[in-house]
Design a protein around this motif. Sequence first.
Motif, mmCIF file in Angstrom:
data_model
loop_
_atom_site.group_PDB
_atom_site.id
_atom_site.type_symbol
_atom_site.label_atom_id
_atom_site.label_comp_id
_atom_site.label_asym_id
_atom_site.label_seq_id
_atom_site.Cartn_x
_atom_site.Cartn_y
_atom_site.Cartn_z
ATOM 1 N N GLY A 96 -66.684 14.419 58.849
ATOM 2 C CA GLY A 96 -67.156 14.526 60.221
ATOM 3 C C GLY A 96 -66.710 15.819 60.865
ATOM 4 O O GLY A 96 -66.213 16.724 60.201
ATOM 5 N N GLY A 97 -66.879 15.885 62.179
ATOM 6 C CA GLY A 97 -66.537 17.072 62.945
ATOM 7 C C GLY A 97 -65.204 16.925 63.645
ATOM 8 O O GLY A 97 -64.671 15.830 63.788
ATOM 9 N N VAL A 98 -64.675 18.044 64.111
ATOM 10 C CA VAL A 98 -63.363 18.088 64.751
ATOM 11 C C VAL A 98 -63.515 18.084 66.267
ATOM 12 O O VAL A 98 -64.237 18.903 66.830
ATOM 13 C CB VAL A 98 -62.584 19.357 64.322
ATOM 14 C CG1 VAL A 98 -61.237 19.417 65.010
ATOM 15 C CG2 VAL A 98 -62.437 19.405 62.823
ATOM 16 N N LEU A 99 -62.834 17.134 66.907
ATOM 17 C CA LEU A 99 -62.758 17.115 68.369
ATOM 18 C C LEU A 99 -61.545 17.897 68.853
ATOM 19 O O LEU A 99 -61.640 18.706 69.769
ATOM 20 C CB LEU A 99 -62.643 15.672 68.885
ATOM 21 C CG LEU A 99 -63.897 14.832 68.818
ATOM 22 C CD1 LEU A 99 -63.574 13.367 69.033
ATOM 23 C CD2 LEU A 99 -64.900 15.316 69.856
ATOM 24 N N GLU A 100 -60.391 17.635 68.240
ATOM 25 C CA GLU A 100 -59.138 18.284 68.610
ATOM 26 C C GLU A 100 -58.252 18.375 67.383
ATOM 27 O O GLU A 100 -58.351 17.539 66.477
ATOM 28 C CB GLU A 100 -58.381 17.475 69.669
ATOM 29 C CG GLU A 100 -59.093 17.299 70.966
ATOM 30 C CD GLU A 100 -58.308 16.449 71.961
ATOM 31 O OE1 GLU A 100 -58.645 16.538 73.141
ATOM 32 O OE2 GLU A 100 -57.387 15.715 71.563
ATOM 33 N N ALA A 101 -57.368 19.351 67.382
ATOM 34 C CA ALA A 101 -56.365 19.468 66.321
ATOM 35 C C ALA A 101 -55.177 20.218 66.886
ATOM 36 O O ALA A 101 -55.348 21.147 67.688
ATOM 37 C CB ALA A 101 -56.934 20.208 65.118
ATOM 38 N N GLU A 102 -53.978 19.784 66.490
ATOM 39 C CA GLU A 102 -52.774 20.493 66.923
ATOM 40 C C GLU A 102 -51.650 20.256 65.938
ATOM 41 O O GLU A 102 -51.627 19.260 65.220
ATOM 42 C CB GLU A 102 -52.341 20.054 68.327
ATOM 43 C CG GLU A 102 -51.864 18.623 68.416
ATOM 44 C CD GLU A 102 -51.465 18.226 69.824
ATOM 45 O OE1 GLU A 102 -50.788 19.018 70.504
ATOM 46 O OE2 GLU A 102 -51.832 17.124 70.241
#
Length: 176
Positions: free
Chosen positions: A51-57
């Motif tokens: 799938g796609g990325v909404l947020e990453a940290e």
Amino acid sequence: MRQQFTALAATFLLAPASVLAQDVATPDTSAKAEAVAMTRAIEAARGQIDGGVLEAEIETEDGALIYEIDMVKGSDVYEVTVDAQSGEVISQSEEQLTGFLSGLFQKGELRAAGQSGDSLMQALTELEATDGTRIEELSLEEEDGRMVYEIELTDASGERELLIDAATGESLTDAG
């Protein structure tokens, strides 16, 4: 004299608490330098959730440096945790979009994240190809009617933010 003693005692009592709070809140800079790149962590997450990325940290959790990545597949949102040292997926869970979370991720964001996969990864790879560039955090947002990823990174010039168009992967102006 009593005031000096009180101030000194307070310093000794509060110093460990402030150091501990700092350790939990922000990852050690040297540990971050040894961490795998954000793109590698996202690729590992995409290997679990196509799938796609909404947020990453990148953050410290229970003393371990991890990447926390929110992914979207269709209308489902998943949280994938990746070990920042090895690049291996530690866990994944489906998030229920009720209450607070339903307001956090709008349908437009879910759709844009699902469609931005390859263009986002190409843009991130190009950013990380520059020596010393570390992506710390990214989040999908709507700005001026356009879906963009706000990227927080550290490079030779220091900490900065920039925007990447979610549809095209085009680097826009610096946000900072």
